[in-house]
Design a protein around this motif. Structure first.
Motif, mmCIF file in Angstrom:
data_model
loop_
_atom_site.group_PDB
_atom_site.id
_atom_site.type_symbol
_atom_site.label_atom_id
_atom_site.label_comp_id
_atom_site.label_asym_id
_atom_site.label_seq_id
_atom_site.Cartn_x
_atom_site.Cartn_y
_atom_site.Cartn_z
ATOM 1 N N UNK A 24 50.844 64.694 76.537
ATOM 2 C CA UNK A 24 51.361 63.505 77.223
ATOM 3 C C UNK A 24 50.783 63.335 78.632
ATOM 4 N N UNK A 25 50.025 64.336 79.106
ATOM 5 C CA UNK A 25 49.595 64.380 80.509
ATOM 6 C C UNK A 25 48.724 63.178 80.882
ATOM 7 N N UNK A 26 47.697 62.923 80.073
ATOM 8 C CA UNK A 26 46.825 61.799 80.360
ATOM 9 C C UNK A 26 47.548 60.469 80.250
ATOM 10 N N UNK A 27 48.436 60.356 79.262
ATOM 11 C CA UNK A 27 49.234 59.132 79.125
ATOM 12 C C UNK A 27 50.037 58.880 80.402
ATOM 13 N N UNK A 28 50.710 59.944 80.874
ATOM 14 C CA UNK A 28 51.583 59.804 82.035
ATOM 15 C C UNK A 28 50.790 59.392 83.269
ATOM 16 N N UNK A 29 49.615 59.963 83.446
ATOM 17 C CA UNK A 29 48.834 59.612 84.627
ATOM 18 C C UNK A 29 48.264 58.201 84.527
ATOM 19 N N UNK A 30 47.900 57.753 83.326
ATOM 20 C CA UNK A 30 47.432 56.368 83.194
ATOM 21 C C UNK A 30 48.562 55.399 83.550
ATOM 22 N N UNK A 31 49.769 55.711 83.108
ATOM 23 C CA UNK A 31 50.913 54.860 83.443
ATOM 24 C C UNK A 31 51.234 54.936 84.934
ATOM 25 N N UNK A 51 41.819 58.217 90.283
ATOM 26 C CA UNK A 51 41.916 56.779 90.549
ATOM 27 C C UNK A 51 43.298 56.432 91.099
ATOM 28 N N UNK A 52 44.342 57.088 90.580
ATOM 29 C CA UNK A 52 45.675 56.884 91.162
ATOM 30 C C UNK A 52 45.648 57.238 92.641
ATOM 31 N N UNK A 53 45.050 58.373 92.979
ATOM 32 C CA UNK A 53 44.952 58.785 94.383
ATOM 33 C C UNK A 53 44.290 57.690 95.217
ATOM 34 N N UNK A 54 43.185 57.153 94.711
ATOM 35 C CA UNK A 54 42.444 56.141 95.473
ATOM 36 C C UNK A 54 43.256 54.875 95.678
ATOM 37 N N UNK A 55 43.938 54.433 94.646
ATOM 38 C CA UNK A 55 44.754 53.223 94.783
ATOM 39 C C UNK A 55 45.930 53.484 95.723
ATOM 40 N N UNK A 56 46.496 54.672 95.629
ATOM 41 C CA UNK A 56 47.601 55.025 96.528
ATOM 42 C C UNK A 56 47.135 55.018 97.978
ATOM 43 N N UNK A 57 45.969 55.593 98.234
ATOM 44 C CA UNK A 57 45.420 55.586 99.590
ATOM 45 C C UNK A 57 45.172 54.157 100.052
ATOM 46 N N UNK A 67 58.640 57.694 84.098
ATOM 47 C CA UNK A 67 59.825 57.019 84.630
ATOM 48 C C UNK A 67 59.459 56.133 85.813
ATOM 49 N N UNK A 68 58.534 56.594 86.645
ATOM 50 C CA UNK A 68 58.100 55.764 87.774
ATOM 51 C C UNK A 68 57.414 54.495 87.270
ATOM 52 N N UNK A 69 56.603 54.631 86.228
ATOM 53 C CA UNK A 69 55.972 53.446 85.657
ATOM 54 C C UNK A 69 57.011 52.497 85.085
ATOM 55 N N UNK A 70 57.948 53.012 84.303
ATOM 56 C CA UNK A 70 58.938 52.152 83.653
ATOM 57 C C UNK A 70 59.734 51.359 84.682
ATOM 58 N N UNK A 71 60.090 52.008 85.787
ATOM 59 C CA UNK A 71 60.864 51.321 86.815
ATOM 60 C C UNK A 71 60.014 50.293 87.555
ATOM 61 N N UNK A 72 58.769 50.637 87.827
ATOM 62 C CA UNK A 72 57.892 49.697 88.528
ATOM 63 C C UNK A 72 57.582 48.488 87.659
ATOM 64 N N UNK A 73 57.304 48.742 86.376
ATOM 65 C CA UNK A 73 56.972 47.659 85.443
ATOM 66 C C UNK A 73 58.203 46.934 84.926
ATOM 67 N N UNK A 74 59.375 47.423 85.301
ATOM 68 C CA UNK A 74 60.651 46.864 84.835
ATOM 69 C C UNK A 74 60.727 46.855 83.308
ATOM 70 N N UNK A 75 60.246 47.956 82.730
ATOM 71 C CA UNK A 75 60.306 48.140 81.287
ATOM 72 C C UNK A 75 61.621 48.863 80.973
ATOM 73 N N UNK A 76 62.672 48.100 80.769
ATOM 74 C CA UNK A 76 63.998 48.682 80.615
ATOM 75 C C UNK A 76 64.137 49.485 79.331
#
Length: 330
Positions: A107-114, A59-65, A173-182
């Motif tokens: 942590x793999x599934x967590x990271x991909x959901x984020x 799903x990440x791939x699809x949204x990215x495309x 880390x990409x999620x935290x920066x995008x979501x501005x979760x400091x």
């Protein structure tokens, strides 16, 4: 280097399996027989693609495309899929996580959901923005679990498979920066530096193991590139891989061979070539000589994305990661 499949082709691969429920591989924690649920019930959003995490990152791939090429013919099917992200479906996914316990997909599934949530958040597509709001409770649950887990993890996991710590930290880390979760970003940075900043003379001759799809060495290096940056990272990299310019240890620089693609574990090695390519392209931003190494790894795997379902249900994601990095750094 072959150009390989374009965005449309990668999207078609993912669209072909995200709703394919069987064959299915996924653990369930059962206290009694009545606890068992079929995949469609346990995971109404992410029951396809052989396992939960592969469905999520597809799903990440699809949204990215969609974000990169909203005019593609495949965009209509992607938008239809986004409409399936409903409150009821997310509630059911959360219920499964609560029933399965704290280590489910960690942590793999967590990271991909984020990572998926980050891509939805940065989208200008109305359906994607709406999906981000709907998916946020699940993202918040997993971010909370991550913040509970990382301080309790005494040592980083340096494997070449799903539990690799550096890979998870990099995506989160990409999620935290995008979501501005400091708060989350501070924790990720703190743990990254505590675990990896003092490493040197990496014994990368131990790679690869026979079922790897990640390089522990390279995932750690790219993570530190994101956390340190600039001259601090250059100094760290020189100490971590002191023979990088000589392309030693050689085993880290040569694409790996895949002996059997119908075996799900052995098929991991196609993914290793792709994830290595992703990392080498990123590292080439400061070491241009690594471009040739990155291209060789990418070329070795691009022709095998659909050889067998054991690879085709997930390899396209890592192909897209590598191709993105190639376009940014080549």
């Amino acid at each position: 280097m072959s150009a390989g499949p374009d965005h449309a082709a990668l999207a078609r691969i993912a669209l072909g399996h995200i709703t394919r429920v069987y064959p299915h591989s996924g653990p369930q924690w059962l206290n009694r027989a009545a606890d068992w649920q079929p995949p469609e019930q346990a995971h109404p959003l992410f029951c396809g693609s052989y396992d939960w995490h592969s469905c999520v990152h597809s799903h990440w791939l699809l949204v990215r495309v969609l974000n990169c090429a909203p005019e593609l013919p495949e965009a209509a099917a992607i938008r239809q899929r986004l409409e399936q992200i409903t409150d009821d479906a997310v509630t059911a996914e959360i219920a499964t996580f609560e029933r399965q316990g704290a280590s489910f997909e960690r942590p793999y599934g967590w990271a991909w959901l984020l990572m998926l949530q980050a891509e939805l958040l940065r989208s200008s597509e109305p359906l994607a923005r709406r999906a981000a709001v709907t998916l946020q409770p699940l993202a918040a649950l997993l971010a909370e679990r991550l913040q509970d887990y990382l301080p309790r993890l005494p040592y980083p996991i340096r494997s070449g498979q799903h539990n690799n710590t550096a890979f998870a930290l990099l995506l989160c880390l990409e999620y935290a920066r995008t979501a501005q979760d400091q708060q989350l970003e501070r924790l990720l940075r703190e743990r990254s530096l505590a675990w990896f900043a003092n490493d040197s003379d990496c014994p990368a001759w131990g790679e690869p193991s026979g079922e790897d799809f990640l390089s522990p060495t390279l995932q750690q290096a790219v993570l530190m590139q994101q956390v340190m940056g600039g001259s601090a990272f250059a100094t760290w990299l020189d100490a971590f891989l002191p023979e990088l310019a000589a392309q030693q240890p050689a085993t880290l620089f040569r694409p790996v061979n895949v002996s059997e693609r119908s075996d799900g574990k052995l098929a991991h090695l196609d993914g290793l070539n792709l994830s290595r390519a992703w990392c080498w392209f990123r590292l080439s931003a400061t070491r241009p000589a690594l471009l040739a190494v990155a291209k060789a790894h990418l070329t070795a795997a691009l022709g095998h994305l659909e050889d067998d379902y054991m690879g085709s249900h997930w390899l396209a994601t890592f192909a897209l990661l590598a191709q993105q990095a190639a376009s940014e750094h080549a």
